[in-house]
Scaffold this motif. Structure first.
Motif, PDB file in Angstrom:
ATOM      1  N   LYS A 107      33.864  40.808  41.111  1.00  0.00           N
ATOM      2  CA  LYS A 107      35.073  41.500  41.593  1.00  0.00           C
ATOM      3  C   LYS A 107      36.190  40.525  41.928  1.00  0.00           C
ATOM      4  O   LYS A 107      36.838  40.620  42.967  1.00  0.00           O
ATOM      5  N   ASP A 108      36.425  39.564  41.020  1.00  0.00           N
ATOM      6  CA  ASP A 108      37.490  38.584  41.217  1.00  0.00           C
ATOM      7  C   ASP A 108      38.774  39.129  40.585  1.00  0.00           C
ATOM      8  O   ASP A 108      38.883  39.191  39.360  1.00  0.00           O
ATOM      9  N   PRO A 109      39.753  39.533  41.394  1.00  0.00           N
ATOM     10  CA  PRO A 109      40.971  40.129  40.837  1.00  0.00           C
ATOM     11  C   PRO A 109      41.884  39.122  40.138  1.00  0.00           C
ATOM     12  O   PRO A 109      42.801  39.518  39.420  1.00  0.00           O
ATOM     13  N   SER A 110      41.634  37.837  40.320  1.00  0.00           N
ATOM     14  CA  SER A 110      42.498  36.840  39.676  1.00  0.00           C
ATOM     15  C   SER A 110      42.140  36.614  38.204  1.00  0.00           C
ATOM     16  O   SER A 110      42.855  35.907  37.507  1.00  0.00           O
ATOM     17  N   ILE A 111      41.061  37.215  37.735  1.00  0.00           N
ATOM     18  CA  ILE A 111      40.630  37.040  36.347  1.00  0.00           C
ATOM     19  C   ILE A 111      41.238  38.155  35.513  1.00  0.00           C
ATOM     20  O   ILE A 111      40.869  39.316  35.616  1.00  0.00           O
ATOM     21  N   GLY A 112      42.195  37.776  34.669  1.00  0.00           N
ATOM     22  CA  GLY A 112      42.809  38.729  33.768  1.00  0.00           C
ATOM     23  C   GLY A 112      42.415  38.434  32.334  1.00  0.00           C
ATOM     24  O   GLY A 112      41.573  37.573  32.053  1.00  0.00           O
TER      25      GLY A 112
END
Length: 144
Positions: free
Chosen positions: A44-49
């Motif tokens: 759940k790492d939101p910085s990974i796009g």
């Protein structure tokens, strides 16, 4: 591989298939992408796009292709002999291309191994978050 083994004969096509099976660039690139997809979805790492998922694989595959293209194009500019010399002996460009391919595949495999071991440690809730714990986890998993 395709930059070197591009003669239009059955022998060269079989050689290309064998070489591509020895140097699994596409599976390694897919495995590297899977690390970042798992990091985004499981951790759940939101910085990974999308860019961060695809970019390491694009750099790996592009560097692999660039190295082979550089080796073969510089060889073609300086030599007029065939890729395979007289009597089907391997020339220097074949050996250099093999070494470059092997190095790139090993580098990609090592990158994947260290990244996946670090991810495994994070998902398992490893005790340390420092580089030494990641390296010890990676080296322990590499020995298994």
């Amino acid at each position: 591989q395709i930059f070197i083994y591009n003669r239009s004969s059955l022998r060269s096509e079989i050689t290309t298939l064998i070489v591509k099976s020895l140097f699994p660039v596409h599976p390694i690139a897919a495995a590297i992408q899977s690390i970042y997809v798992c990091r985004r979805d499981l951790e759940k790492d939101p910085s990974i796009g999308l860019g961060r998922i695809v970019l390491p694989s694009v750099i790996f595959h592009g560097t692999y292709d660039f190295v082979l293209l550089l080796v073969t194009s510089s060889w073609q500019r300086s030599n007029n002999e065939a890729y395979l010399g007289q009597g089907n002996n391997l020339t220097g460009v074949a050996v250099l291309s093999f070494c470059a391919s092997l190095f790139m595949v090993l580098a990609g495999g090592l990158y994947y191994t260290f990244s996946s071991r670090a991810q495994y440690a994070r998902l398992r809730g490893g005790s340390g978050s420092g580089v030494s714990s990641v390296l010890s986890e990676a080296s322990f998993g590499f020995l298994l």
